[in-house]
Design a protein around this motif. Structure first.
Motif, PDB file in Angstrom:
ATOM      1  N   UNK A  43      37.052  25.457  12.200  1.00  0.00           N
ATOM      2  CA  UNK A  43      37.917  26.592  12.512  1.00  0.00           C
ATOM      3  C   UNK A  43      39.358  26.311  12.097  1.00  0.00           C
ATOM      4  N   UNK A  44      39.755  25.041  12.103  1.00  0.00           N
ATOM      5  CA  UNK A  44      41.089  24.683  11.628  1.00  0.00           C
ATOM      6  C   UNK A  44      41.258  24.958  10.142  1.00  0.00           C
ATOM      7  N   UNK A  45      40.210  24.732   9.365  1.00  0.00           N
ATOM      8  CA  UNK A  45      40.276  25.034   7.931  1.00  0.00           C
ATOM      9  C   UNK A  45      40.417  26.534   7.705  1.00  0.00           C
ATOM     10  N   UNK A  46      39.762  27.336   8.527  1.00  0.00           N
ATOM     11  CA  UNK A  46      39.913  28.791   8.416  1.00  0.00           C
ATOM     12  C   UNK A  46      41.336  29.212   8.766  1.00  0.00           C
ATOM     13  N   UNK A  47      41.913  28.588   9.769  1.00  0.00           N
ATOM     14  CA  UNK A  47      43.300  28.908  10.116  1.00  0.00           C
ATOM     15  C   UNK A  47      44.241  28.561   8.979  1.00  0.00           C
ATOM     16  N   UNK A  48      43.986  27.455   8.296  1.00  0.00           N
ATOM     17  CA  UNK A  48      44.823  27.081   7.147  1.00  0.00           C
ATOM     18  C   UNK A  48      44.719  28.121   6.047  1.00  0.00           C
ATOM     19  N   UNK A  80      43.401  33.655  15.909  1.00  0.00           N
ATOM     20  CA  UNK A  80      42.524  33.361  17.046  1.00  0.00           C
ATOM     21  C   UNK A  80      41.103  33.362  16.498  1.00  0.00           C
ATOM     22  N   UNK A  81      40.420  32.239  16.615  1.00  0.00           N
ATOM     23  CA  UNK A  81      39.066  32.121  16.093  1.00  0.00           C
ATOM     24  C   UNK A  81      38.145  31.753  17.251  1.00  0.00           C
ATOM     25  N   UNK A  82      37.311  32.704  17.634  1.00  0.00           N
ATOM     26  CA  UNK A  82      36.471  32.579  18.834  1.00  0.00           C
ATOM     27  C   UNK A  82      35.009  32.537  18.409  1.00  0.00           C
ATOM     28  N   UNK A  83      34.273  31.569  18.926  1.00  0.00           N
ATOM     29  CA  UNK A  83      32.917  31.310  18.461  1.00  0.00           C
ATOM     30  C   UNK A  83      31.924  31.495  19.601  1.00  0.00           C
ATOM     31  N   UNK A  88      37.916  35.959  23.187  1.00  0.00           N
ATOM     32  CA  UNK A  88      39.179  36.121  22.472  1.00  0.00           C
ATOM     33  C   UNK A  88      40.025  34.865  22.646  1.00  0.00           C
ATOM     34  N   UNK A  89      41.036  34.735  21.788  1.00  0.00           N
ATOM     35  CA  UNK A  89      42.101  33.725  21.890  1.00  0.00           C
ATOM     36  C   UNK A  89      41.613  32.304  21.685  1.00  0.00           C
ATOM     37  N   UNK A  90      40.483  32.141  21.002  1.00  0.00           N
ATOM     38  CA  UNK A  90      40.021  30.792  20.692  1.00  0.00           C
ATOM     39  C   UNK A  90      40.995  30.084  19.767  1.00  0.00           C
ATOM     40  N   UNK A  91      41.366  28.856  20.110  1.00  0.00           N
ATOM     41  CA  UNK A  91      42.327  28.086  19.320  1.00  0.00           C
ATOM     42  C   UNK A  91      41.584  27.323  18.224  1.00  0.00           C
ATOM     43  N   UNK A  92      41.913  27.563  16.952  1.00  0.00           N
ATOM     44  CA  UNK A  92      41.236  26.827  15.877  1.00  0.00           C
ATOM     45  C   UNK A  92      41.614  25.362  15.866  1.00  0.00           C
ATOM     46  N   UNK A  93      40.669  24.547  15.394  1.00  0.00           N
ATOM     47  CA  UNK A  93      40.912  23.104  15.361  1.00  0.00           C
ATOM     48  C   UNK A  93      39.778  22.385  14.682  1.00  0.00           C
ATOM     49  N   UNK A 103      31.303  34.366  14.798  1.00  0.00           N
ATOM     50  CA  UNK A 103      32.722  34.024  14.680  1.00  0.00           C
ATOM     51  C   UNK A 103      33.563  35.296  14.753  1.00  0.00           C
ATOM     52  N   UNK A 104      34.444  35.363  15.737  1.00  0.00           N
ATOM     53  CA  UNK A 104      35.393  36.471  15.828  1.00  0.00           C
ATOM     54  C   UNK A 104      36.758  35.974  15.381  1.00  0.00           C
ATOM     55  N   UNK A 105      37.358  36.721  14.478  1.00  0.00           N
ATOM     56  CA  UNK A 105      38.618  36.322  13.862  1.00  0.00           C
ATOM     57  C   UNK A 105      39.661  37.397  14.129  1.00  0.00           C
ATOM     58  N   UNK A 106      40.663  37.069  14.933  1.00  0.00           N
ATOM     59  CA  UNK A 106      41.743  37.986  15.306  1.00  0.00           C
ATOM     60  C   UNK A 106      43.021  37.497  14.632  1.00  0.00           C
TER      61      UNK A 106
END
Length: 282
Positions: A43-48, A80-83, A88-93, A103-106
């Protein structure tokens, strides 16, 4: 000049065009992350990747650092990446996506001081039938809510349409998350009025030109009861059932509906629903 009606911010045509620019950045990020999400990706790679979308478009993040003025730790990511059971509000890492994860992507973007905010739910790898159905119902409930918005109507008409659609699904009893709602949006990401995903029609502020709203149903496969993890951000289902989240930023013009966070402005989906498409002229 920004107009206000009983605490609700009304935008000029030029300001809404700026919001459309921000909305297109959101739509681009949605498309790129849905393509990139795959088993083995973190999920951190998606945030990048989302950060790179912002940089390419000269946009800033609606999310990064959010919460510092509200007694919360500053949000540390741009998405916010929630699996699965995360609503909601999942913290990517460092979390590594597995095949079939939901995967929900806000994501929110700012252009020229104006915000766009949207969410999508997609699979990492192959859907399971239940997860596909949950995402489809949430997406279709979103469009039911959008379709209920019209000039002269009330904000709760949207809320009622979302709830009514979900309750019409007779193949499964879905849960509607009530603690978290849609919202007004414009020069700030979160503004009045709230846009719940349930309620009676004909209530709340009147829908008028210049009002922009983020409509965002959050639906669970099981109980809609929620809990917040120790990071003070990630919201999960108490029974560990799956959740899905879809969101668009919209406005209503004299011509019809304009979905600011859809690549085509909502034209295709609105056409399928027999609803008027109403973008402002450039």
């Amino acid at each position: 000049m920004i107009g206000r009606r009983r605490g609700v911010e009304l935008k000029t045509a030029d300001q809404m065009r700026q919001m459309r620019r921000a909305g297109l950045v959101v739509a681009q990020a949605h498309a790129e992350l849905a393509e990139a999400a795959a088993p083995g990706v973190t999920t951190g790679e998606l945030d990048q990747l989302a950060r790179e979308v912002l940089a390419r478009n000269g946009a800033s993040s609606s999310f990064l650092g959010y919460g510092a003025g509200f007694g919360l730790p500053p949000y540390p990511a741009v998405a916010c990446i929630s699996v699965n059971e995360e609503i909601v509000h999942g913290i990517p890492g460092e979390r590594v996506l597995a095949d079939g994860d939901l995967v929900s992507f806000d994501f929110g973007a700012i252009i020229g001081g104006w915000h766009g905010d949207g969410a999508v739910t997609f699979p990492a790898g192959e859907w399971t039938p239940e997860r596909r159905r949950l995402s489809d119902v949430t997406r279709d409930a979103l469009w039911a809510g959008i379709g209920a918005a019209r000039l002269g109507g009330r904000v709760s008409d949207i809320s009622h349409a979302v709830e009514e659609f979900i309750e019409s699904c007779d193949d499964h009893e879905f849960g509607i998350v009530e603690e978290y709602t849609g919202h007004g949006i414009g020069s700030a990401m979160h503004q009045p009025p709230d846009v719940p995903n349930y309620g009676r029609p004909g209530r709340g502020p009147k829908i008028v030109e210049g009002l922009c709203l983020a409509v965002e149903p959050m639906i669970t496969w099981g109980s809609a009861e929620t809990a917040t993890l120790d990071d003070e951000w990630t919201v999960v289902t108490r029974d560990s059932s799956d959740a899905a989240h879809w969101e668009h930023t919209i406005t209503v013009t004299k011509r019809g509906l304009w979905v600011l966070t859809a690549l085509d402005g909502g034209e295709e989906a609105l056409g399928r629903l027999g609803l008027p498409f109403g973008p402002l002229a450039d």
